[in-house]
Design an enzyme around this catalytic site. Sequence first.
Site, PDB file in Angstrom:
ATOM      1  N   HIS A 288     -88.374 -20.555 -52.791  1.00 51.85           N
ATOM      2  CA  HIS A 288     -88.496 -19.261 -53.446  1.00 51.85           C
ATOM      3  C   HIS A 288     -87.477 -19.153 -54.566  1.00 51.85           C
ATOM      4  O   HIS A 288     -86.395 -19.739 -54.508  1.00 51.85           O
ATOM      5  CB  HIS A 288     -88.388 -18.079 -52.463  1.00 51.85           C
ATOM      6  CG  HIS A 288     -87.278 -18.139 -51.472  1.00 51.85           C
ATOM      7  ND1 HIS A 288     -86.315 -17.171 -51.369  1.00 51.85           N
ATOM      8  CD2 HIS A 288     -86.998 -19.037 -50.507  1.00 51.85           C
ATOM      9  CE1 HIS A 288     -85.476 -17.463 -50.384  1.00 51.85           C
ATOM     10  NE2 HIS A 288     -85.869 -18.592 -49.846  1.00 51.85           N
ATOM     11  N   HIS A 331     -75.455 -18.628 -49.651  1.00 48.25           N
ATOM     12  CA  HIS A 331     -75.028 -18.918 -51.013  1.00 48.25           C
ATOM     13  C   HIS A 331     -73.685 -18.293 -51.349  1.00 48.25           C
ATOM     14  O   HIS A 331     -73.195 -17.413 -50.646  1.00 48.25           O
ATOM     15  CB  HIS A 331     -76.089 -18.476 -52.026  1.00 48.25           C
ATOM     16  CG  HIS A 331     -76.247 -16.986 -52.162  1.00 48.25           C
ATOM     17  ND1 HIS A 331     -76.772 -16.181 -51.186  1.00 48.25           N
ATOM     18  CD2 HIS A 331     -75.958 -16.165 -53.205  1.00 48.25           C
ATOM     19  CE1 HIS A 331     -76.814 -14.929 -51.597  1.00 48.25           C
ATOM     20  NE2 HIS A 331     -76.317 -14.886 -52.807  1.00 48.25           N
ATOM     21  N   GLU A 337     -71.865  -8.430 -55.365  1.00 49.62           N
ATOM     22  CA  GLU A 337     -73.095  -7.765 -54.942  1.00 49.62           C
ATOM     23  C   GLU A 337     -72.803  -6.555 -54.052  1.00 49.62           C
ATOM     24  O   GLU A 337     -72.295  -6.692 -52.938  1.00 49.62           O
ATOM     25  CB  GLU A 337     -73.984  -8.751 -54.180  1.00 49.62           C
ATOM     26  CG  GLU A 337     -74.314 -10.014 -54.967  1.00 49.62           C
ATOM     27  CD  GLU A 337     -75.020 -11.061 -54.120  1.00 49.62           C
ATOM     28  OE1 GLU A 337     -75.178 -10.844 -52.896  1.00 49.62           O
ATOM     29  OE2 GLU A 337     -75.398 -12.108 -54.662  1.00 49.62           O
ATOM     30  N   TYR A 346     -83.818  -4.817 -43.552  1.00 55.62           N
ATOM     31  CA  TYR A 346     -83.650  -5.911 -44.499  1.00 55.62           C
ATOM     32  C   TYR A 346     -83.866  -7.231 -43.763  1.00 55.62           C
ATOM     33  O   TYR A 346     -83.299  -7.453 -42.688  1.00 55.62           O
ATOM     34  CB  TYR A 346     -82.260  -5.852 -45.116  1.00 55.62           C
ATOM     35  CG  TYR A 346     -81.975  -6.949 -46.114  1.00 55.62           C
ATOM     36  CD1 TYR A 346     -82.811  -7.157 -47.212  1.00 55.62           C
ATOM     37  CD2 TYR A 346     -80.868  -7.780 -45.970  1.00 55.62           C
ATOM     38  CE1 TYR A 346     -82.551  -8.159 -48.127  1.00 55.62           C
ATOM     39  CE2 TYR A 346     -80.602  -8.782 -46.889  1.00 55.62           C
ATOM     40  CZ  TYR A 346     -81.447  -8.970 -47.962  1.00 55.62           C
ATOM     41  OH  TYR A 346     -81.201  -9.969 -48.866  1.00 55.62           O
ATOM     42  N   HIS A 361     -70.521  -8.140 -51.034  1.00 58.03           N
ATOM     43  CA  HIS A 361     -70.221  -9.565 -51.056  1.00 58.03           C
ATOM     44  C   HIS A 361     -69.690  -9.885 -52.447  1.00 58.03           C
ATOM     45  O   HIS A 361     -70.445  -9.915 -53.417  1.00 58.03           O
ATOM     46  CB  HIS A 361     -71.467 -10.393 -50.746  1.00 58.03           C
ATOM     47  CG  HIS A 361     -72.058 -10.065 -49.408  1.00 58.03           C
ATOM     48  ND1 HIS A 361     -73.392  -9.780 -49.225  1.00 58.03           N
ATOM     49  CD2 HIS A 361     -71.488  -9.955 -48.189  1.00 58.03           C
ATOM     50  CE1 HIS A 361     -73.627  -9.519 -47.948  1.00 58.03           C
ATOM     51  NE2 HIS A 361     -72.479  -9.615 -47.301  1.00 58.03           N
ATOM     52  N   HIS A 367     -72.051 -15.887 -48.205  1.00 62.05           N
ATOM     53  CA  HIS A 367     -72.784 -14.953 -47.356  1.00 62.05           C
ATOM     54  C   HIS A 367     -74.216 -15.453 -47.221  1.00 62.05           C
ATOM     55  O   HIS A 367     -74.603 -16.448 -47.819  1.00 62.05           O
ATOM     56  CB  HIS A 367     -72.740 -13.536 -47.929  1.00 62.05           C
ATOM     57  CG  HIS A 367     -73.167 -13.438 -49.360  1.00 62.05           C
ATOM     58  ND1 HIS A 367     -72.375 -13.825 -50.416  1.00 62.05           N
ATOM     59  CD2 HIS A 367     -74.322 -12.994 -49.931  1.00 62.05           C
ATOM     60  CE1 HIS A 367     -72.999 -13.620 -51.555  1.00 62.05           C
ATOM     61  NE2 HIS A 367     -74.205 -13.125 -51.293  1.00 62.05           N
TER      62      HIS A 367
END
Length: 432
Positions: A288, A331, A337, A346, A361, A367
């Site tokens: 993705h 990542h 963020e 979520y 983050h 995270h």
Amino acid sequence: MTLRYMSGFGNEFASEALPGALPIGQNSPQHCPYKLYAEQLSGSPFTAPRGVNTRSWLYRIRPSVQHFGRFERLELPFWTSAPSREEHDLPLGRYRWGPPPMPDGAVTFLAGVRMMTTAGDVDAQSGMAAGLYFATRSMIDDYFYDADGELLLLPQEGALRLVTEFGVMEIAPGEIGVVPRGVKLKAEPIAGPARGYLCENYGAPFTLPNRGPIGANCLANARDFETPVAAFEDVERPCRLTVKWGGKFFICGLDHSPLDVVAWHGDYAPYKYDLRRFAPVGALLFDHPDPSIFCVLTAPSEREGTANIDFLIFPERWLVAEHTFRPPWFHMNVMSEFMGLIYGRYDAKAEGFAPGGVSLHNSMLPHGPDAQSFAQASAEALAPQKLEGTLAFMLETRLPQHVTRYAARLETYQNDYADCWAGLARRFDGTP
């Protein structure tokens, strides 16, 4: 009340609350219709390139120079501006908060802002602040404008009516409202208390992102953004105007409402957008793409491709990729963020991230999915699956976000957040 809007993002609009109030063919005639005053509100330097040069002409009962009486300082201690290095005991880490409770007693939108992070420098017009707003009563005879930044509002619980110089906007969960720097407003909760997320953008105004290889369609389409139709208050009674300037607040008394714009035209105006009109794109076979495909709006910086702020959403969508770990991957990122959840769940977090909550983050801190979500996503059959009833968002900035004292002391701070990754056991066994 029935509200009317004009559609389209970044176009030249014209609207009048009384017939013939807009001058024809001239911005500042010697005599304006209805004996109004002509006034220009500029959202950019006069010599900015055409693509980013924004302004609107307002035709008002009294000019804004009369809105300034004798100012006094006003303390709003929870609306923090950058640079902020408030002292608190939180160590470096990944942070998460549950939904904060509604403040006690009656509180207006202005008094109900609670910033949780700041980044950059408000005087340098770089960076942002992010947090929450609460409103349990209307701003009655109280008005406000932000000279420091543009306001992005994301209702999470309860609807909010924004009465601005340009007209009236109503926003509810699933929608956003954007109020440009310098635009006067008052806020009114509709049918009960209202709470939501707030971003104060110190930098360049939000605009639609470049779609690149995606082309001309999908993501947020310009035609779905709505600007209010002209409406005005012809009110002669004592009221108050609060201005945020240089990270501080100042208040003065007026003898009339400053929302007295009878007509306007231009491309610098408040707007709203229904996030359910966002057309997501994604992988159709395997893997993705990066989360930038979920970008609704961006506030660009002077460095190409590196935003002052990116505003992204993670809405309902189909997951169809084969042989693929479908939730967001582990990542580390140069961007920091700030994330919130409007409703639903979520898909990268099993527990602890509730609607109305916040996670942070920061730049180059690792995270990703928690242990439970990783285990479930690794074992499930990869049939086509639709994520329904969910809406999360993220505010990314190139700058580190510093936690405010309010956020550090918030009772819903989850000091065990990092434990959600503790169950990620060693799986390596030396075989392919």
